[in-house]
Enzyme design. Structure first.
Site, short mmCIF file in Angstrom:
data_model
loop_
_atom_site.label_atom_id
_atom_site.label_comp_id
_atom_site.label_asym_id
_atom_site.label_seq_id
_atom_site.Cartn_x
_atom_site.Cartn_y
_atom_site.Cartn_z
N TYR A 1 -1.65 -1.30 8.64
CA TYR A 1 -2.77 -2.08 9.07
C TYR A 1 -2.95 -1.84 10.41
O TYR A 1 -2.04 -1.79 11.15
CB TYR A 1 -2.58 -3.40 8.58
CG TYR A 1 -2.48 -3.52 7.29
CD1 TYR A 1 -3.98 -3.44 6.29
CD2 TYR A 1 -1.55 -3.88 6.30
CE1 TYR A 1 -4.02 -3.70 5.02
CE2 TYR A 1 -1.67 -3.98 5.01
CZ TYR A 1 -3.12 -4.00 4.31
OH TYR A 1 -3.06 -4.17 3.05
N ASP B 1 -3.49 -0.54 -6.60
CA ASP B 1 -3.84 -0.96 -5.48
C ASP B 1 -5.52 -1.64 -5.58
O ASP B 1 -6.47 -0.75 -5.49
CB ASP B 1 -3.77 -0.03 -4.41
CG ASP B 1 -4.22 -0.64 -2.92
OD1 ASP B 1 -4.78 -1.57 -2.68
OD2 ASP B 1 -3.97 0.44 -2.16
N SER C 1 -7.79 -1.35 -2.59
CA SER C 1 -8.36 -0.14 -2.04
C SER C 1 -9.52 0.08 -3.16
O SER C 1 -10.84 0.84 -2.91
CB SER C 1 -7.30 1.03 -2.15
OG SER C 1 -6.50 1.08 -1.07
N ARG D 1 0.85 -1.09 -0.12
CA ARG D 1 0.01 0.10 0.05
C ARG D 1 0.80 1.26 -0.23
O ARG D 1 0.56 1.91 1.08
CB ARG D 1 -0.84 0.02 1.24
CG ARG D 1 -1.63 -1.28 1.35
CD ARG D 1 -2.65 -1.63 0.44
NE ARG D 1 -3.93 -0.93 0.43
CZ ARG D 1 -5.01 -1.56 1.12
NH1 ARG D 1 -4.90 -2.63 1.96
NH2 ARG D 1 -6.06 -0.98 1.03
N GLN E 1 -0.06 2.90 -5.65
CA GLN E 1 -1.50 3.31 -5.57
C GLN E 1 -2.29 2.80 -6.83
O GLN E 1 -3.60 2.47 -6.77
CB GLN E 1 -1.41 4.79 -5.45
CG GLN E 1 -1.92 5.00 -3.92
CD GLN E 1 -2.21 6.54 -3.65
OE1 GLN E 1 -1.78 7.22 -4.52
NE2 GLN E 1 -2.13 6.98 -2.42
P1 NAD Z 1 -8.61 -2.88 6.44
O1 NAD Z 1 -9.56 -3.47 5.41
O2 NAD Z 1 -7.44 -3.94 6.87
O3 NAD Z 1 -9.22 -2.78 7.81
C1 NAD Z 1 -10.45 -1.60 7.51
C2 NAD Z 1 -10.10 -0.76 8.97
O4 NAD Z 1 -10.67 -1.54 10.15
C3 NAD Z 1 -8.92 -0.21 9.29
O5 NAD Z 1 -8.97 1.03 9.27
C4 NAD Z 1 -8.66 -0.84 10.54
O6 NAD Z 1 -7.72 -0.02 11.33
C5 NAD Z 1 -10.10 -1.22 11.26
N1 NAD Z 1 -9.88 -1.90 12.26
C6 NAD Z 1 -9.30 -3.18 12.58
N2 NAD Z 1 -9.82 -3.62 13.71
C7 NAD Z 1 -10.62 -2.81 14.28
C8 NAD Z 1 -11.42 -2.61 15.57
N3 NAD Z 1 -11.25 -3.59 16.53
N4 NAD Z 1 -12.26 -1.73 15.66
C9 NAD Z 1 -12.46 -0.73 14.73
N5 NAD Z 1 -11.76 -0.67 13.47
C10 NAD Z 1 -10.93 -1.72 13.51
O7 NAD Z 1 -7.94 -1.61 6.01
P2 NAD Z 1 -7.77 -0.86 4.73
O8 NAD Z 1 -9.06 -0.30 4.56
O9 NAD Z 1 -7.36 -1.91 3.77
O10 NAD Z 1 -6.63 0.00 4.93
C11 NAD Z 1 -5.37 -0.36 5.46
C12 NAD Z 1 -4.33 0.78 5.73
O11 NAD Z 1 -3.81 0.95 4.36
C13 NAD Z 1 -4.76 2.03 6.11
O12 NAD Z 1 -4.07 2.86 6.87
C14 NAD Z 1 -4.86 2.84 4.81
O13 NAD Z 1 -4.98 4.18 5.07
C15 NAD Z 1 -3.67 2.53 4.30
N6 NAD Z 1 -3.83 2.41 2.81
C16 NAD Z 1 -2.60 3.25 2.11
C17 NAD Z 1 -2.76 3.52 0.84
C18 NAD Z 1 -1.53 4.14 0.12
O14 NAD Z 1 -1.16 5.09 0.60
N7 NAD Z 1 -1.50 3.91 -1.02
C19 NAD Z 1 -3.62 2.92 0.01
C20 NAD Z 1 -4.66 2.13 0.58
C21 NAD Z 1 -4.73 2.20 1.99
#
Ligand code: NAD
Length: 380
Positions: A228, A130, A133, A122, A127
């Site tokens: 994560y 990805d 996302s 990520r 991006q």
């Molecule tokens: P994910 O699908 O793994 O999880 C979804 C959300 O659930 C996350 O925000 C996580 O913190 C939350 N979560 C986990 N346990 C929890 C709990 N007990 N209670 C409440 N919430 C809880 O996550 P995602 O949407 O795939 O994103 C993962 C990370 O990757 C994030 O930090 C996101 O900003 C980052 N990201 C970065 C890029 C980039 O820089 N290119 C792109 C996409 C995502």
């Protein structure tokens, strides 16, 4: 180099790994692009549109699969499809690698290089490719649309001569990519939104979308180097459940997206919490494919509880917007291929020093090469 894209076979899968636009881009790179007839029928991309872009619709799908140098598909293949691939071929798809150890071994055995879309890092550079996302964002949007269609209340506040309709209350648990898009969508529809996430950095993002961040002190939660969430202790989960029970009881719609990468999703909404919710309210559990956040939710089924709460069990909400899900997913595939395309040799160069390659390539040259899965394979 021949790129073949078979039609998806998983029940309910409506997306495709190729659009006419991405086909044209791949052909421009120098690839010969072939597809199975009907590839885009569920996502509204016609065979003729692919043909107009230069794609060859194959007469014999089995022969095309066996001859391809590069295969693109959305869902993981069957064991038979892996065995049918030619040694040295490259296969790109979602693979669910944490739960599919046998499949990874099959890829290695067949000497096929398998890329897992879930494992693409990520990072900013990655991006464009990805896929987690691009799909999570549409799924977050679709979750709100599906819930709004079931809740039997209007989402926005309405001041009418016959009285004021109060806005729907939406609670989003987990505010990553899907959760933030759900918040943004519900906001556009006029709902009043609350949200919670264990990663402290999320609070600002939630507030900037106009939602209230629910404060629950869980002690140290943090996040992994990859961004994560970390797995909580049972005590932290119990605290979180207690902190959220009142918000759930007041909400008309609860959308849960809480996942822990590579692990089972935590149970956050218990049967007691559901029993405390209002009749007519709707829960969407978006973590069902990795075990679910809601006690009583059933993958693929909509449940109505004794107290009148509907729990939606859709496991691929992005398929309800399959045209756009396919548009962006196919663009993710094309971006990965373009990144590793060797213009001079007119072929793909699997640069093992590249961070994106190291992150996403699972098998190569007859072995499981990804550090996260190679150790598992050696141990078993
Ligand atoms: P994910 O699908 O793994 O999880 C979804 C959300 O659930 C996350 O925000 C996580 O913190 C939350 N979560 C986990 N346990 C929890 C709990 N007990 N209670 C409440 N919430 C809880 O996550 P995602 O949407 O795939 O994103 C993962 C990370 O990757 C994030 O930090 C996101 O900003 C980052 N990201 C970065 C890029 C980039 O820089 N290119 C792109 C996409 C995502």
């Amino acid at each position: 180099m021949i790129c073949y894209v078979p039609a998806e076979t998983s029940p309910g899968e409506m997306r495709a790994a190729l659009t006419p636009t991405t086909a044209a881009a791949l052909i421009k790179l120098g690839l010969t692009v072939q597809a199975q007839s009907g590839l885009g029928s569920a996502s509204r991309y016609a065979d003729q549109a692919y043909q107009d872009a230069g794609v060859e619709i194959v007469a014999d799908p089995a022969a095309a699969l066996a001859a391809a140098d590069l295969v693109l598909r959305v869902r993981k293949p069957s064991d038979a499809d892996v065995a049918a691939l030619k040694p040295g071929a490259l296969h790109l798809s979602f693979l669910d690698p944490f739960n599919e150890k046998d499949l990874l071994a099959k890829f290695a055995e067949a000497k096929v290089s398998a890329v897992s879309l879930e494992m693409i890092p990520r990072t900013t550079l990655a991006q464009k490719m990805d896929a987690l996302s691009s799909q999570a964002s549409l799924a977050g949007y679709a979750a709100v649309v599906q819930a709004a269609a079931r809740v039997r209340s209007a989402l926005p506040m309405m001041m009418t001569p016959a009285g004021t309709i109060m806005p729907c209350r939406v609670f989003v648990i987990g505010a990553g990519v899907a959760g933030l898009q759900a918040i943004a969508t519900a906001k556009r529809m006029g709902a009043r939104i609350e949200a919670f996430d264990t990663r402290p950095v999320v609070e600002e993002q939630v507030k900037s979308l106009g939602a209230r961040f629910v404060k629950i002190d869980l002690g140290d939660t943090g996040q992994t180097a990859g961004g994560y969430a970390k797995q909580l202790t049972p005590e932290q989960i119990a605290k979180q459940q207690a902190g959220m029970a009142k918000v759930c009881a007041q909400s008309d719609i609860v959308i849960t997206t809480a996942k822990v990468f590579g692990r089972k999703a935590p149970t956050l909404v218990t049967k007691d919490m559901v029993a405390g919710m209002k009749a007519g309210s709707v829960i969407v559990d978006m973590a069902l494919e990795t075990g679910g956040n809601v006690e009583g939710a059933v993958a693929g089924e909509d449940i109505v509880t004794a107290n009148g709460v509907t729990i939606l069990g859709h496991t691929s909400l992005e398929c309800t917007v399959a045209t756009h899900a396919t548009q962006v997913l196919a663009a993710n595939f094309a971006a990965w291929i373009t990144h590793f395309w060797d213009e001079e040799g007119k072929t793909l160069k699997l640069d093992r020093d590249d961070e994106i390659m190291q992150g996403s390539l699972i098998t190569h040259n007859g072995a499981i090469v990804h550090e996260r899965f190679a150790a598992d394979a050696a141990a078993s």
